[in-house]
Design a protein around this motif. Structure first.
Motif, short mmCIF file in Angstrom:
data_model
loop_
_atom_site.label_atom_id
_atom_site.label_comp_id
_atom_site.label_asym_id
_atom_site.label_seq_id
_atom_site.Cartn_x
_atom_site.Cartn_y
_atom_site.Cartn_z
N PHE A 17 -7.77 4.36 -14.67
CA PHE A 17 -7.32 5.40 -13.73
C PHE A 17 -6.16 6.15 -14.35
N LYS A 18 -5.26 5.37 -14.97
CA LYS A 18 -4.06 6.00 -15.54
C LYS A 18 -3.29 5.00 -16.37
N ARG A 19 -2.81 5.45 -17.53
CA ARG A 19 -1.86 4.62 -18.27
C ARG A 19 -0.50 5.29 -18.16
N GLY A 20 0.41 4.70 -17.42
CA GLY A 20 1.75 5.27 -17.30
C GLY A 20 2.63 4.76 -18.43
N LYS A 21 3.91 5.02 -18.32
CA LYS A 21 4.80 4.51 -19.37
C LYS A 21 4.83 2.99 -19.35
N VAL A 22 4.75 2.42 -18.15
CA VAL A 22 4.92 0.97 -18.04
C VAL A 22 3.70 0.26 -17.47
N ARG A 23 2.90 0.96 -16.66
CA ARG A 23 1.78 0.28 -16.01
C ARG A 23 0.43 0.86 -16.43
N ASP A 24 -0.56 -0.02 -16.50
CA ASP A 24 -1.93 0.39 -16.75
C ASP A 24 -2.70 0.23 -15.44
N ASN A 75 1.52 -0.53 3.90
CA ASN A 75 1.49 -0.31 2.45
C ASN A 75 0.08 -0.47 1.90
N HIS A 76 -0.07 -0.18 0.62
CA HIS A 76 -1.39 -0.09 -0.01
C HIS A 76 -1.97 -1.43 -0.48
N VAL A 77 -1.23 -2.53 -0.29
CA VAL A 77 -1.66 -3.79 -0.91
C VAL A 77 -2.95 -4.34 -0.27
N THR A 102 -4.85 -2.74 -4.88
CA THR A 102 -4.40 -1.86 -3.80
C THR A 102 -5.52 -0.94 -3.31
N ARG A 103 -5.33 -0.36 -2.14
CA ARG A 103 -6.20 0.72 -1.72
C ARG A 103 -5.91 1.92 -2.62
N LYS A 104 -6.95 2.71 -2.86
CA LYS A 104 -6.72 3.95 -3.62
C LYS A 104 -6.60 5.09 -2.61
N LEU A 105 -5.45 5.71 -2.59
CA LEU A 105 -5.18 6.73 -1.58
C LEU A 105 -4.84 8.05 -2.24
N GLU A 106 -4.90 9.07 -1.44
CA GLU A 106 -4.51 10.39 -1.95
C GLU A 106 -2.98 10.44 -1.94
N THR A 156 9.81 17.03 -6.92
CA THR A 156 8.41 17.25 -7.27
C THR A 156 7.95 16.06 -8.10
N LYS A 157 6.63 15.86 -8.16
CA LYS A 157 6.09 14.83 -9.07
C LYS A 157 5.27 15.58 -10.09
N ALA A 158 5.91 15.89 -11.20
CA ALA A 158 5.28 16.77 -12.19
C ALA A 158 4.67 15.95 -13.32
N PHE A 210 10.37 6.21 -3.78
CA PHE A 210 9.11 5.76 -3.19
C PHE A 210 8.04 6.81 -3.38
N GLU A 211 6.79 6.35 -3.30
CA GLU A 211 5.67 7.29 -3.24
C GLU A 211 4.84 6.94 -2.01
N PHE A 212 4.24 7.96 -1.45
CA PHE A 212 3.41 7.76 -0.26
C PHE A 212 2.04 8.39 -0.48
N ILE A 223 2.79 3.57 -1.23
CA ILE A 223 1.98 3.21 -2.41
C ILE A 223 2.89 2.91 -3.61
N ASP A 224 2.29 2.81 -4.78
CA ASP A 224 3.03 2.65 -6.04
C ASP A 224 3.81 1.33 -6.04
N GLU A 225 5.07 1.34 -6.50
CA GLU A 225 5.88 0.13 -6.55
C GLU A 225 7.10 0.39 -5.67
N1 LIG Z 1 -2.38 3.26 -3.87
C1 LIG Z 1 -2.40 4.27 -4.72
N2 LIG Z 1 -3.35 5.23 -4.62
C2 LIG Z 1 -3.38 6.25 -5.50
N3 LIG Z 1 -2.51 6.42 -6.51
C3 LIG Z 1 -1.55 5.50 -6.66
C4 LIG Z 1 -1.43 4.38 -5.78
N4 LIG Z 1 -0.36 3.63 -6.18
C5 LIG Z 1 0.16 4.26 -7.25
N5 LIG Z 1 -0.54 5.39 -7.55
C6 LIG Z 1 -0.32 6.32 -8.65
O1 LIG Z 1 -0.61 5.60 -9.84
C7 LIG Z 1 0.19 6.07 -10.89
C8 LIG Z 1 0.92 4.87 -11.49
O2 LIG Z 1 1.26 5.24 -12.74
P1 LIG Z 1 2.67 4.97 -13.40
O3 LIG Z 1 3.77 4.85 -12.40
O4 LIG Z 1 2.46 3.84 -14.31
O5 LIG Z 1 2.83 6.28 -14.23
P2 LIG Z 1 3.54 7.65 -13.86
O6 LIG Z 1 4.22 7.59 -12.53
O7 LIG Z 1 2.63 8.77 -14.09
O8 LIG Z 1 4.58 7.75 -14.97
P3 LIG Z 1 5.84 6.84 -15.21
O9 LIG Z 1 5.39 5.93 -16.26
O10 LIG Z 1 6.89 7.79 -15.61
O11 LIG Z 1 6.14 6.12 -13.91
C9 LIG Z 1 1.15 7.09 -10.30
O12 LIG Z 1 0.64 8.37 -10.58
C10 LIG Z 1 1.11 6.81 -8.80
O13 LIG Z 1 1.32 7.97 -8.05
#
Ligand SMILES: Nc1ncnc2c1ncn2[C@@H]1O[C@H](COP(=O)(O)OP(=O)(O)OP(=O)(O)O)[C@@H](O)[C@H]1O
Ligand SMILES: [Mg+2]
Length: 297
Positions: A17-24, A75-77, A102-106, A156-158, A210-212, A223-225
Motif C-alpha cells: 500500500f505504501k512504504r513510508g520513511k519508517v513503516r511498510d 480507532n482503526h484497529v 487495521t481498517r482501511k479508511l479514506e 496540510t498532508k503533502a 494525529f490522522e483521521f 487512524i495511523d499511529e
Molecule cells: N487506517 C488507515 N486507512 C488508510 N490509510 C491509513 C490508515 N492508517 C494510516 N494510513 C496512511 O498510511 C500511511 C502510513 O505511511 P507512513 O506514515 O509510513 O508514511 P508517510 O506518512 O507517507 O510518511 P512519513 O514516513 O513521513 O510518516 C500514511 O499515508 C497514513 O495516512
C-alpha cells in the motif's frame, strides 16, 4: 541474514500500500497491515543504520494508546496481534510485535496537530507573527513555554513536499466544516486524556500529531499511529525548565551525532556508530517501559 537486516524493510508477499520513511504498509482484503520497521529518520532523511527493536516499540506504544482510549475515541484497529491470525502466522518471527491490522479508511488530507508547549516550527511562526495557524497567542511567550491551553494547529498532508500550516477556516474549506469541528474537538480531547496519563508517569507530551479517516457511514475514526516517539515530542518532567527545550527523548543521540559530524544535511547521511545505536535503542526501550508500565520482551 541478520535480524537487523530483516527489520529494515519488509517484503511480504502482499500488495504494497505504501512504504513510508519508517513503516511498510500492506493491503490485505480491504484492510491494512501496518508494519513498523527499525528504520530511523532525522532531518527528513532515513539513515542508513537501523535501531534494533525500534519498530516494536513504536507499534506497541501506539497499540497501547489505541487500547487505552478505545471507548472514547473510535480507532482503526482490527487486531493488535495479527501474527496470531491464520493468514499471518507463518510470518510470526518477522512481524511479531511490529504489526497491526487495521481498517482501511479514506484518510482526511490533513495532519491534526495539538501543541501544549511552544517549540519547533510553532516557535518560529510565533516569533514572526504572534500567532500559529491563525490562533492569536498571548504576547511575551518564551521559547518552550507552556500555552495556557493546548492549541489545535492543523497542517496540510503533502506528498513529497513540506506540510504547511492551515487556519481552521482553511481546513474547514478543505474537508467540510462539520468534519473540521469534530476533528478539532476529538484531537484536543484525545491529547488532554493521554497527556494527563503520561504526566502521572513523569512524561510531558509537548505536542502530537494525529490522522483521521472516514468510514462508509461517515463516522470519523482515528487512524495511523498515536502518541509514539515518531508522532509526538516526549520530555521528562524532571528535564523541563521554562525557556529551554529538554532533550528529545528518543533521537537526542542520533541528532547530536549528526550535528557533530561533517555531514552537510544535503546528501545521504552517514551510518551511526554502534554506541549511538545502542544508546538510542535504550532510550526507546525506556520510553516504552515508562509509558506502558511493561517490558517489551
Ligand atoms: N487506517 C488507515 N486507512 C488508510 N490509510 C491509513 C490508515 N492508517 C494510516 N494510513 C496512511 O498510511 C500511511 C502510513 O505511511 P507512513 O506514515 O509510513 O508514511 P508517510 O506518512 O507517507 O510518511 P512519513 O514516513 O513521513 O510518516 C500514511 O499515508 C497514513 O495516512
Ligand atoms: Mg506518517
Amino acid at each position: 541474514m541478520s535480524n537487523e537486516m530483516k527489520s529494515g524493510s519488509f517484503d511480504l508477499p502482499l500488495k504494497l500500500f505504501k512504504r513510508g520513511k519508517v513503516r511498510d504498509v500492506f493491503e490485505v482484503d480491504g484492510q491494512l497491515l501496518i508494519v513498523s520497521t527499525d528504520r530511523v529518520s532525522a532531518f527528513d532523511y532515513v539513515l542508513p543504520s537501523l535501531i534494533p527493536d525500534k519498530g516494536k516499540v513504536l507499534n506497541r506504544i501506539a497499540a497501547f494508546w489505541f487500547d487505552y482510549t478505545r471507548n472514547l475515541f473510535p480507532n482503526h484497529v482490527v487486531c493488535a496481534e495479527p501474527e496470531k491470525l491464520e493468514p499471518f502466522k507463518e510470518w510470526t518471527p518477522l512481524i511479531e510485535k511490529r504489526a497491526i491490522l487495521t481498517r482501511k479508511l479514506e484518510a482526511f488530507p490533513i495532519e491534526a496537530i495539538v501543541r501544549d508547549y511552544i517549540v519547533g516550527s510553532g516557535w518560529k511562526t510565533y516569533q514572526k507573527t504572534g500567532e500559529i495557524c491563525g490562533i492569536k497567542l498571548p504576547q511575551g511567550l518564551k521559547f518552550a513555554d507552556r500555552f495556557p491551553e493546548p492549541i489545535f494547529t492543523p497542517t496540510t498532508k503533502a506528498e513529497g513536499s513540506h506540510d504547511e500550516d492551515m487556519t481552521f477556516e482553511q481546513m474547514a474549506e478543505l474537508i467540510g466544516k462539520e468534519n473540521a469541528i469534530k476533528i478539532k474537538s476529538l484531537s484536543l480531547e484525545l491529547f488532554k486524556t493521554v497527556s494527563a496519563y503520561a504526566r502521572q508517569k513523569g512524561i510531558i507530551i509537548a505536542d502530537s500529531k494525529f490522522e483521521f479517516g472516514r468510514d462508509e457511514k461517515g463516522e470519523i475514526i482515528l487512524i495511523d499511529e498515536i502518541f509514539t516517539p515518531d508522532s509526538s515530542r516526549f520530555w521528562k518532567v524532571e528535564d523541563y525548565t521554562p525557556g529551554q527545550e529538554p532533550p528529545a527523548f528518543d533521537k537526542q543521540f542520533v541528532r547530536n551525532y549528526l550535528l557533530g559530524s561533517s555531514w552537510d544535511r544535503n546528501s545521504l547521511p552517514p551510518p551511526l556508530p554502534a554506541e549511538v545505536i545502542a544508546k538510542t535503542r535504550e532510550k526507546y526501550l525506556e520510553i516504552y517501559e515508562i509509558l506502558t508500565g511493561g517490558k517489551l520482551e
